[in-house]
Design a protein around this motif. Structure first.
Motif, PDB file in Angstrom:
ATOM      1  N   LEU A 244       8.625 108.890  37.239  1.00 53.76           N
ATOM      2  CA  LEU A 244       9.178 108.542  38.429  1.00 53.76           C
ATOM      3  C   LEU A 244       8.242 108.100  39.347  1.00 53.76           C
ATOM      4  N   PRO A 245       7.633 107.005  39.019  1.00 51.30           N
ATOM      5  CA  PRO A 245       6.473 106.494  39.761  1.00 51.30           C
ATOM      6  C   PRO A 245       6.704 106.026  40.990  1.00 51.30           C
ATOM      7  N   ASP A 246       7.978 105.665  41.382  1.00 53.14           N
ATOM      8  CA  ASP A 246       8.261 104.952  42.625  1.00 53.14           C
ATOM      9  C   ASP A 246       9.061 105.968  43.675  1.00 53.14           C
ATOM     10  N   SER A 247       8.967 107.345  43.171  1.00 53.27           N
ATOM     11  CA  SER A 247       9.736 108.484  43.907  1.00 53.27           C
ATOM     12  C   SER A 247       8.728 109.233  44.539  1.00 53.27           C
ATOM     13  N   PRO A 248       8.833 109.972  45.759  1.00 55.75           N
ATOM     14  CA  PRO A 248       8.101 110.905  46.351  1.00 55.75           C
ATOM     15  C   PRO A 248       8.187 112.200  45.705  1.00 55.75           C
ATOM     16  N   VAL A 249       9.238 112.584  44.667  1.00 55.65           N
ATOM     17  CA  VAL A 249       9.273 113.748  44.217  1.00 55.65           C
ATOM     18  C   VAL A 249       9.388 113.500  42.627  1.00 55.65           C
ATOM     19  N   ASP A 250       8.921 114.483  41.863  1.00 51.37           N
ATOM     20  CA  ASP A 250       9.376 114.345  40.421  1.00 51.37           C
ATOM     21  C   ASP A 250       9.466 115.573  39.674  1.00 51.37           C
ATOM     22  N   ASP A 314      20.715 121.263  40.594  1.00 49.58           N
ATOM     23  CA  ASP A 314      21.341 121.607  41.796  1.00 49.58           C
ATOM     24  C   ASP A 314      20.398 122.464  42.501  1.00 49.58           C
ATOM     25  N   GLU A 315      20.223 123.800  41.997  1.00 55.02           N
ATOM     26  CA  GLU A 315      19.549 124.955  42.758  1.00 55.02           C
ATOM     27  C   GLU A 315      18.241 124.486  42.960  1.00 55.02           C
ATOM     28  N   VAL A 316      17.402 123.640  42.167  1.00 58.01           N
ATOM     29  CA  VAL A 316      16.083 123.470  42.370  1.00 58.01           C
ATOM     30  C   VAL A 316      15.865 122.137  43.407  1.00 58.01           C
ATOM     31  N   VAL A 317      16.866 121.314  43.412  1.00 60.45           N
ATOM     32  CA  VAL A 317      17.049 120.137  44.295  1.00 60.45           C
ATOM     33  C   VAL A 317      17.263 120.741  45.948  1.00 60.45           C
ATOM     34  N   ALA A 318      17.956 121.792  45.716  1.00 54.65           N
ATOM     35  CA  ALA A 318      18.226 122.486  47.088  1.00 54.65           C
ATOM     36  C   ALA A 318      17.059 123.378  47.644  1.00 54.65           C
ATOM     37  N   ASP A 319      16.294 123.878  46.662  1.00 56.14           N
ATOM     38  CA  ASP A 319      15.083 124.428  47.153  1.00 56.14           C
ATOM     39  C   ASP A 319      14.138 123.328  47.605  1.00 56.14           C
ATOM     40  N   ILE A 320      13.918 122.281  46.987  1.00 55.81           N
ATOM     41  CA  ILE A 320      13.017 121.289  47.317  1.00 55.81           C
ATOM     42  C   ILE A 320      13.438 120.704  48.841  1.00 55.81           C
ATOM     43  N   VAL A 321      14.753 120.581  48.938  1.00 51.95           N
ATOM     44  CA  VAL A 321      15.144 119.978  50.406  1.00 51.95           C
ATOM     45  C   VAL A 321      14.955 121.023  51.404  1.00 51.95           C
ATOM     46  N   ALA A 322      15.051 122.448  50.963  1.00 52.15           N
ATOM     47  CA  ALA A 322      14.813 123.497  52.041  1.00 52.15           C
ATOM     48  C   ALA A 322      13.162 123.510  52.298  1.00 52.15           C
ATOM     49  N   LEU A 323      12.492 123.242  51.473  1.00 52.03           N
ATOM     50  CA  LEU A 323      10.929 123.125  51.908  1.00 52.03           C
ATOM     51  C   LEU A 323      10.506 121.828  52.669  1.00 52.03           C
ATOM     52  N   TYR A 324      11.158 120.892  52.258  1.00 50.35           N
ATOM     53  CA  TYR A 324      10.908 119.596  53.064  1.00 50.35           C
ATOM     54  C   TYR A 324      11.539 119.954  54.371  1.00 50.35           C
ATOM     55  N   VAL A 326      11.623 122.769  56.032  1.00 52.36           N
ATOM     56  CA  VAL A 326      10.597 123.469  56.682  1.00 52.36           C
ATOM     57  C   VAL A 326       9.353 122.686  57.262  1.00 52.36           C
ATOM     58  N   GLU A 327       8.896 121.897  56.292  1.00 52.47           N
ATOM     59  CA  GLU A 327       7.691 121.057  56.668  1.00 52.47           C
ATOM     60  C   GLU A 327       7.888 119.808  57.753  1.00 52.47           C
ATOM     61  N   PHE A 328       9.145 119.236  57.399  1.00 54.36           N
ATOM     62  CA  PHE A 328       9.251 117.858  58.421  1.00 54.36           C
ATOM     63  C   PHE A 328      10.189 118.014  59.220  1.00 54.36           C
ATOM     64  N   GLY A 329      11.185 119.195  59.256  1.00 56.85           N
ATOM     65  CA  GLY A 329      12.141 119.064  60.369  1.00 56.85           C
ATOM     66  C   GLY A 329      13.230 117.920  60.329  1.00 56.85           C
ATOM     67  N   GLU A 330      13.348 117.422  61.204  1.00 52.07           N
ATOM     68  CA  GLU A 330      14.448 116.325  61.349  1.00 52.07           C
ATOM     69  C   GLU A 330      14.165 115.105  60.352  1.00 52.07           C
ATOM     70  N   ASP A 331      12.849 115.061  60.159  1.00 54.70           N
ATOM     71  CA  ASP A 331      12.490 113.950  59.564  1.00 54.70           C
ATOM     72  C   ASP A 331      12.529 114.073  57.900  1.00 54.70           C
ATOM     73  N   TRP A 332      13.119 115.388  57.312  1.00 57.02           N
ATOM     74  CA  TRP A 332      13.032 115.586  55.860  1.00 57.02           C
ATOM     75  C   TRP A 332      13.697 114.401  55.209  1.00 57.02           C
ATOM     76  N   GLU A 333      14.672 114.023  55.426  1.00 52.53           N
ATOM     77  CA  GLU A 333      15.255 112.916  54.851  1.00 52.53           C
ATOM     78  C   GLU A 333      14.617 111.661  54.754  1.00 52.53           C
ATOM     79  N   ARG A 334      13.791 111.114  55.854  1.00 48.37           N
ATOM     80  CA  ARG A 334      13.281 109.977  55.734  1.00 48.37           C
ATOM     81  C   ARG A 334      12.145 110.268  54.738  1.00 48.37           C
ATOM     82  N   GLU A 335      11.271 111.437  54.881  1.00 42.23           N
ATOM     83  CA  GLU A 335      10.174 111.563  53.873  1.00 42.23           C
ATOM     84  C   GLU A 335      10.742 111.652  52.299  1.00 42.23           C
TER      85      GLU A 335
END
Length: 398
Positions: A244-250, A314-324, A326-335
């Motif tokens: 996934l070289p063009d994605s910010p997560v892998d 789905d569970e792991v994706v939910a955990d990643i979203v939760a951590l994003y 926490v770190e980026f607040g309202e900007d999490w989707e953009r990140e």
């Protein structure tokens, strides 16, 4: 302040430091290309199948000479433990019979050498980890006793400091993964005629074909995460798997959300441990690898159901979203959706890619001009003037 973390392979006494910082809140949001690379089980190079086509049948195929020996003896010679496997590979490519008998050896060394973390007990351990507080599934009783014994020798007067639960006292070393034919001596490769060079590269090389079924598998708990789910999360559904070289997560991000453990919940995040409590890693100490669903099914008995794994994407994706969040607040989707671009880390090209093939089998005109010009740039410019492809990776087939 935040504690520091390292990635550990308990099975092979290896460790490596994360990229992008030593604290969880720093490196979790940076792709760990080396972590993915060392978990991903490679495939053989496709041209190897061409060389194995019409291989002699099992059994003795000659009245005298080496091939007059039974297959069991030939395999024993090829796989002799006192012979370096590259020497065995050079013997194997001398004829189709030996090459065919050597396939299990090549599979073993491709997996064991290239995917050096695959199917091993691994964990991301914090420097506040305490031996006595670690659950047995992370540090089994035998490992705990070994760590206590090493601590008693190193600190006979007693020392309560943890320091990654004293794992470094067991002399863990950084991995030195097999990178396919590129790991071979270039001087040795160039000394071979091109036909033999192609055989050696085909036999020892590795590749990671772009497929849609790459997964991260926890073989201890029989759970898996699909690379496609991470690409979809990043809004790059067509990104090349498994890296996934063009994605910010892998798949490395998915693993980091599940295999960290420490006695302290300090993750260097704005909300302490956050809702995920990643320091209590659900997969810490488990055996994992990155492979394909097709290969996962092939390696177990058909119809037994042993290969079946629970899809926890789905569970792991939910955990990643939760951590994003926490770190980026309202900007999490953009990140999560930002264009990461082709990752520049060397581990994404640490195998026999098309680019590296241009070094194995360069354009003869390039070789001719190489000694006349001090740099590749000048040689490439001269080739372009001659009407050759400006891309040095294009070489005539032979």
């Amino acid at each position: 302040m935040g504690q520091y973390w390292n990635f550990y392979n308990f099975s092979r006494r290896q460790y490596m430091s994360p990229h992008g910082g030593s604290k969880f809140g720093e490196f979790f949001f940076v792709k760990q290309a080396h972590l993915v690379r060392w978990l991903a089980r490679p495939y053989p190079r496709p041209e190897l199948a061409h060389y194995l086509k019409d291989a002699p049948p099992p059994g003795i195929t000659a009245k005298k000479g080496l091939l007059s020996l039974p297959d069991e003896l030939l395999v024993a010679i090829i796989e002799d433990e006192d012979t370096h496997w590259l020497d065995s590979a050079c013997l194997a490519v001398t004829c189709k019979k030996l090459l065919s008998l050597s396939r299990p050896m090549f599979v073993h060394y491709r997996d064991f050498g290239s995917a050096c973390f695959a199917r091993c007990r691994i964990a991301c351990v914090g420097d506040c980890a305490l031996i006595d507080e670690a659950p047995d599934h992370v540090f089994p009783p035998g490992l705990k006793e070994e760590l206590r014994a090493a601590t008693a020798v190193r600190y006979p007067g007693g020392d309560e400091r943890s320091g990654y639960a004293r794992l470094m006292l067991l002399k863990y070393r950084p991995p030195d993964p097999w990178q396919g034919a590129w790991t071979l001596s270039q001087t040795y490769l160039y000394s071979l005629p091109e036909r033999d060079r192609r055989l050696v590269v085909a036999a020892t090389g590795v590749c990671f074909p772009e497929r849609a079924d790459w997964v991260l598998v926890n073989t201890s708990k029989k759970e898996l995460v699909r690379a496609g789910a991470l690409a979809a999360l990043a809004r790059r559904p067509g990104d090349a798997q498994p890296f996934l070289p063009d994605s910010p997560v892998d798949l490395g991000t998915a693993l980091m959300a599940r295999f960290a453990w420490s006695s302290s919940d300090d993750l260097a995040l704005p909300d302490a441990a956050g809702p995920v409590r990643a320091h209590e890693g659900k997969w810490a100490g488990d055996r994992c690898c990155i492979t394909t669903l097709e290969r996962l099914q092939e390696e177990f008995v058909p119809g037994s159901g042993d290969w079946a794994c629970k899809d926890v994407s789905d569970e792991v994706v939910a955990d990643i979203v939760a951590l994003y969040k926490v770190e980026f607040g309202e900007d999490w989707e953009r990140e999560l959706a930002r264009h990461h671009g082709p990752f520049k880390d060397e581990f994404y090209s640490a195998w026999d890619s098309e680019h590296r093939d241009s070094s194995f089998f360069p354009d003869p005109r390039y070789v001719e001009y190489l000694h006349m010009f001090p740099t590749r740039v000048n040689a490439a410019r001269k080739l372009k003037e001659m009407g050759a492809s400006a891309r040095l990776g294009r070489y005539p087939s032979s």
